[in-house]
Design a protein around this motif. Structure first.
Motif, PDB file in Angstrom:
ATOM      1  N   ALA A 220      14.453   6.871  -0.110  1.00 33.93           N
ATOM      2  CA  ALA A 220      15.707   6.960   0.637  1.00 33.93           C
ATOM      3  C   ALA A 220      16.239   5.576   1.012  1.00 33.93           C
ATOM      4  CB  ALA A 220      15.518   7.816   1.890  1.00 33.93           C
ATOM      5  N   ARG A 221      15.382   4.716   1.491  1.00 32.29           N
ATOM      6  CA  ARG A 221      15.813   3.381   1.919  1.00 32.29           C
ATOM      7  C   ARG A 221      16.462   2.617   0.761  1.00 32.29           C
ATOM      8  NH1 ARG A 221      14.371  -0.004   6.186  1.00 32.29           N
ATOM      9  NH2 ARG A 221      14.420  -2.221   5.716  1.00 32.29           N
ATOM     10  N   GLN A 222      15.792   2.613  -0.391  1.00 27.73           N
ATOM     11  CA  GLN A 222      16.317   1.907  -1.547  1.00 27.73           C
ATOM     12  C   GLN A 222      17.618   2.540  -2.044  1.00 27.73           C
ATOM     13  OE1 GLN A 222      13.121   2.976  -1.236  1.00 27.73           O
ATOM     14  NE2 GLN A 222      12.152   0.986  -0.864  1.00 27.73           N
ATOM     15  N   ARG A 223      17.689   3.862  -2.007  1.00 23.21           N
ATOM     16  CA  ARG A 223      18.908   4.554  -2.427  1.00 23.21           C
ATOM     17  C   ARG A 223      20.075   4.202  -1.516  1.00 23.21           C
ATOM     18  NH1 ARG A 223      16.809  10.447  -2.605  1.00 23.21           N
ATOM     19  NH2 ARG A 223      19.018  10.931  -2.426  1.00 23.21           N
ATOM     20  N   LEU A 224      19.804   4.152  -0.219  1.00 23.20           N
ATOM     21  CA  LEU A 224      20.851   3.781   0.735  1.00 23.20           C
ATOM     22  C   LEU A 224      21.316   2.342   0.517  1.00 23.20           C
ATOM     23  CD1 LEU A 224      19.353   5.527   3.864  1.00 23.20           C
ATOM     24  CD2 LEU A 224      21.604   6.034   2.872  1.00 23.20           C
ATOM     25  N   GLN A 225      20.376   1.445   0.273  1.00 20.96           N
ATOM     26  CA  GLN A 225      20.744   0.045   0.027  1.00 20.96           C
ATOM     27  C   GLN A 225      21.600  -0.078  -1.238  1.00 20.96           C
ATOM     28  OE1 GLN A 225      16.600  -1.360   0.414  1.00 20.96           O
ATOM     29  NE2 GLN A 225      17.435  -2.964   1.735  1.00 20.96           N
ATOM     30  N   ALA A 226      21.198   0.610  -2.297  1.00 19.35           N
ATOM     31  CA  ALA A 226      21.957   0.548  -3.551  1.00 19.35           C
ATOM     32  C   ALA A 226      23.347   1.154  -3.371  1.00 19.35           C
ATOM     33  CB  ALA A 226      21.192   1.279  -4.660  1.00 19.35           C
ATOM     34  N   ALA A 227      23.422   2.291  -2.697  1.00 18.76           N
ATOM     35  CA  ALA A 227      24.714   2.945  -2.468  1.00 18.76           C
ATOM     36  C   ALA A 227      25.625   2.063  -1.620  1.00 18.76           C
ATOM     37  CB  ALA A 227      24.504   4.300  -1.790  1.00 18.76           C
ATOM     38  N   ALA A 228      25.067   1.451  -0.580  1.00 24.02           N
ATOM     39  CA  ALA A 228      25.867   0.585   0.285  1.00 24.02           C
ATOM     40  C   ALA A 228      26.418  -0.594  -0.506  1.00 24.02           C
ATOM     41  CB  ALA A 228      25.027   0.095   1.457  1.00 24.02           C
TER      42      ALA A 228
ATOM     43  N   THR B 278      32.276   3.395   5.217  1.00 20.40           N
ATOM     44  CA  THR B 278      31.634   3.994   6.390  1.00 20.40           C
ATOM     45  C   THR B 278      30.170   4.332   6.085  1.00 20.40           C
ATOM     46  OG1 THR B 278      32.191   6.248   5.734  1.00 20.40           O
ATOM     47  CG2 THR B 278      33.823   5.060   7.101  1.00 20.40           C
ATOM     48  N   VAL B 279      29.410   4.490   7.144  1.00 20.05           N
ATOM     49  CA  VAL B 279      28.023   4.933   6.993  1.00 20.05           C
ATOM     50  C   VAL B 279      27.989   6.303   6.336  1.00 20.05           C
ATOM     51  CG1 VAL B 279      25.960   5.655   8.269  1.00 20.05           C
ATOM     52  CG2 VAL B 279      27.116   3.510   8.866  1.00 20.05           C
ATOM     53  N   ALA B 280      28.927   7.161   6.690  1.00 12.55           N
ATOM     54  CA  ALA B 280      28.981   8.503   6.092  1.00 12.55           C
ATOM     55  C   ALA B 280      29.167   8.407   4.574  1.00 12.55           C
ATOM     56  CB  ALA B 280      30.116   9.314   6.717  1.00 12.55           C
ATOM     57  N   ALA B 281      30.024   7.494   4.129  1.00 12.96           N
ATOM     58  CA  ALA B 281      30.247   7.333   2.695  1.00 12.96           C
ATOM     59  C   ALA B 281      28.998   6.809   1.997  1.00 12.96           C
ATOM     60  CB  ALA B 281      31.425   6.387   2.454  1.00 12.96           C
ATOM     61  N   VAL B 282      28.299   5.882   2.639  1.00 14.55           N
ATOM     62  CA  VAL B 282      27.060   5.342   2.061  1.00 14.55           C
ATOM     63  C   VAL B 282      26.027   6.454   1.928  1.00 14.55           C
ATOM     64  CG1 VAL B 282      25.107   3.785   2.445  1.00 14.55           C
ATOM     65  CG2 VAL B 282      27.450   2.995   2.888  1.00 14.55           C
ATOM     66  N   ALA B 283      25.857   7.224   2.993  1.00 13.18           N
ATOM     67  CA  ALA B 283      24.882   8.313   2.969  1.00 13.18           C
ATOM     68  C   ALA B 283      25.235   9.346   1.896  1.00 13.18           C
ATOM     69  CB  ALA B 283      24.795   8.963   4.347  1.00 13.18           C
ATOM     70  N   ALA B 284      26.517   9.686   1.820  1.00 10.28           N
ATOM     71  CA  ALA B 284      26.950  10.664   0.819  1.00 10.28           C
ATOM     72  C   ALA B 284      26.700  10.144  -0.600  1.00 10.28           C
ATOM     73  CB  ALA B 284      28.436  10.998   1.007  1.00 10.28           C
ATOM     74  N   ARG B 285      27.005   8.877  -0.844  1.00 14.38           N
ATOM     75  CA  ARG B 285      26.791   8.295  -2.179  1.00 14.38           C
ATOM     76  C   ARG B 285      25.306   8.332  -2.535  1.00 14.38           C
ATOM     77  NH1 ARG B 285      29.356   4.151  -5.598  1.00 14.38           N
ATOM     78  NH2 ARG B 285      31.268   5.191  -4.914  1.00 14.38           N
ATOM     79  N   ALA B 286      24.444   8.138  -1.537  1.00 12.40           N
ATOM     80  CA  ALA B 286      22.999   8.158  -1.780  1.00 12.40           C
ATOM     81  C   ALA B 286      22.439   9.572  -1.825  1.00 12.40           C
ATOM     82  CB  ALA B 286      22.283   7.352  -0.698  1.00 12.40           C
ATOM     83  N   GLY B 287      23.268  10.562  -1.501  1.00 15.03           N
ATOM     84  CA  GLY B 287      22.801  11.948  -1.478  1.00 15.03           C
ATOM     85  C   GLY B 287      21.939  12.238  -0.268  1.00 15.03           C
ATOM     86  N   LEU B 288      22.220  11.542   0.838  1.00 14.21           N
ATOM     87  CA  LEU B 288      21.438  11.690   2.072  1.00 14.21           C
ATOM     88  C   LEU B 288      22.376  11.920   3.244  1.00 14.21           C
ATOM     89  CD1 LEU B 288      19.074   8.700   1.276  1.00 14.21           C
ATOM     90  CD2 LEU B 288      18.441  11.119   1.207  1.00 14.21           C
TER      91      LEU B 288
ATOM     92  N   PHE C 102      18.117   2.122   9.121  1.00 14.75           N
ATOM     93  CA  PHE C 102      18.888   0.918   9.473  1.00 14.75           C
ATOM     94  C   PHE C 102      19.576   1.121  10.822  1.00 14.75           C
ATOM     95  CE2 PHE C 102      19.017   1.600   4.862  1.00 14.75           C
ATOM     96  CZ  PHE C 102      18.285   0.506   4.439  1.00 14.75           C
ATOM     97  N   PRO C 103      19.533   0.110  11.688  1.00 13.81           N
ATOM     98  CA  PRO C 103      20.160   0.266  13.001  1.00 13.81           C
ATOM     99  C   PRO C 103      21.690   0.256  12.949  1.00 13.81           C
ATOM    100  CG  PRO C 103      19.225  -1.935  12.789  1.00 13.81           C
ATOM    101  CD  PRO C 103      18.804  -1.155  11.570  1.00 13.81           C
ATOM    102  N   ASP C 104      22.258  -0.403  11.922  1.00 17.28           N
ATOM    103  CA  ASP C 104      23.711  -0.448  11.793  1.00 17.28           C
ATOM    104  C   ASP C 104      24.092  -0.719  10.337  1.00 17.28           C
ATOM    105  OD1 ASP C 104      23.739  -3.321  11.309  1.00 17.28           O
ATOM    106  OD2 ASP C 104      23.560  -3.618  13.458  1.00 17.28           O
ATOM    107  N   LYS C 105      25.372  -0.652  10.067  1.00 13.46           N
ATOM    108  CA  LYS C 105      25.865  -0.806   8.701  1.00 13.46           C
ATOM    109  C   LYS C 105      25.579  -2.208   8.147  1.00 13.46           C
ATOM    110  CE  LYS C 105      30.393  -1.132   7.843  1.00 13.46           C
ATOM    111  NZ  LYS C 105      31.806  -0.792   7.624  1.00 13.46           N
ATOM    112  N   ARG C 106      25.696  -3.220   8.974  1.00 14.05           N
ATOM    113  CA  ARG C 106      25.442  -4.590   8.504  1.00 14.05           C
ATOM    114  C   ARG C 106      23.995  -4.775   8.057  1.00 14.05           C
ATOM    115  NH1 ARG C 106      27.299  -8.117  13.474  1.00 14.05           N
ATOM    116  NH2 ARG C 106      26.003  -6.509  14.384  1.00 14.05           N
ATOM    117  N   GLU C 107      23.090  -4.148   8.795  1.00 16.72           N
ATOM    118  CA  GLU C 107      21.670  -4.401   8.550  1.00 16.72           C
ATOM    119  C   GLU C 107      21.201  -3.893   7.186  1.00 16.72           C
ATOM    120  OE1 GLU C 107      18.458  -6.518   9.595  1.00 16.72           O
ATOM    121  OE2 GLU C 107      20.399  -6.452  10.595  1.00 16.72           O
TER     122      GLU C 107
END
Length: 193
Positions: free
Chosen positions: A8-16, A29-39, A48-53
Motif C-alpha cells: 500500500a505504501r509504495q502504491r500510494l507513493q507511485a500514485a501520488a 487531493t489525498v482522495a485522488a491519490v488514494a483512489a488512483r492507488a485503489g485504496l 503518511f501524516p500529510d500530502k507533502r510527506e
C-alpha cells in the motif's frame, strides 16, 4: 478492500507522484491519490501524516543508511572520510531510483512549499550526519564542517546526475558524480601552482 493491503505504501507513493506530475501538487487531493492507488484516504493517512510527506517519506531510511556508514567507517574520527562514505552509501541507495527521483525533483521544484520542505529535510540530514560523526569521536567543528560540505557536494552532484541526459556510461552513476564533485571542490580550494 482488505485492511492490510500489500504494498500500500509504495502504491500510494507511485500514485501520488503520477498525479503530482499530471495535475500539479496543489491540484491533487489525498482522495485522488488514494483512489488512483485503489485504496482509501484512511489508508493514506495510516502511512503518511500529510500530502507533502508522501514525497519525503523515504528520507528517514536514507538518514539511517548515512549513520550506518559513519558507524562503520574505519576511522570515524576522520570526519571527511566518514562523510564521503556516507555519500557513497546514499548513492547506492538512490541510483536504482533515478527516473522516479527525476519526476520527484520536477514536482518539488514546481511548488515553493515543497522546495521549503526539501531544504528543511536536507538541513536535518546534514545535522544528523554531523551529530553521528561527533558521537563517534570526530572533533565537533570538523564534523559540522564535513557534514555541511558533504551536504553541498550532494546537492550539486545530485542535480547534475538528475539533469544528465540518459546515463552516459562514461559519466557513471550518482556515486561517480559525487566523487567528481568532491574532487572538483578539492581542486578549487587548492592554490594554483
Amino acid at each position: 478492500m482488505g485492511r492490510w493491503t500489500t504494498g500500500a505504501r509504495q502504491r500510494l507513493q507511485a500514485a501520488a507522484l503520477e498525479l503530482f506530475a499530471e495535475r500539479g501538487y496543489a491540484a491533487t487531493t489525498v482522495a485522488a491519490v488514494a483512489a488512483r492507488a485503489g485504496l482509501t484516504e484512511r489508508t493514506f493517512f495510516r502511512h503518511f501524516p500529510d500530502k507533502r510527506e508522501v514525497l519525503f517519506a523515504d528520507d528517514q531510511a536514507l538518514v539511517e543508511g548515512l549513520l550506518a556508514a559513519v558507524r562503520d567507517a574505519p576511522d570515524p574520527t576522520d570526519a571527511w572520510d566518514a562523510a564521503r562514505r556516507a555519500l557513497a552509501a546514499m548513492a547506492r541507495e538512490l541510483e536504482p531510483r533515478r527516473e522516479e527521483l527525476r519526476r520527484r525533483a520536477r514536482v518539488i521544484a514546481a511548488d515553493p512549499d515543497l522546495v521549503e520542505r526539501d531544504v528543511v529535510k536536507h538541513d536535518r540530514v546534514v545535522t544528523a550526519l554531523a551529530r553521528a560523526m561527533q558521537e563517534h569521536g570526530a572533533d565537533p567543528a570538523r564534523a559540522a564542517l564535513a557534514a555541511a560540505v558533504a551536504g553541498a557536494v550532494f546537492r550539486v552532484a545530485y542535480q547534475d546526475w538528475l539533469a544528465a541526459p540518459g546515463e552516459d556510461p562514461a559519466a557513471g552513476g550518482l556515486a561517480a558524480h559525487l566523487e567528481r564533485t568532491a574532487d572538483d571542490l578539492g581542486r578549487s580550494l587548492s592554490p594554483p601552482r
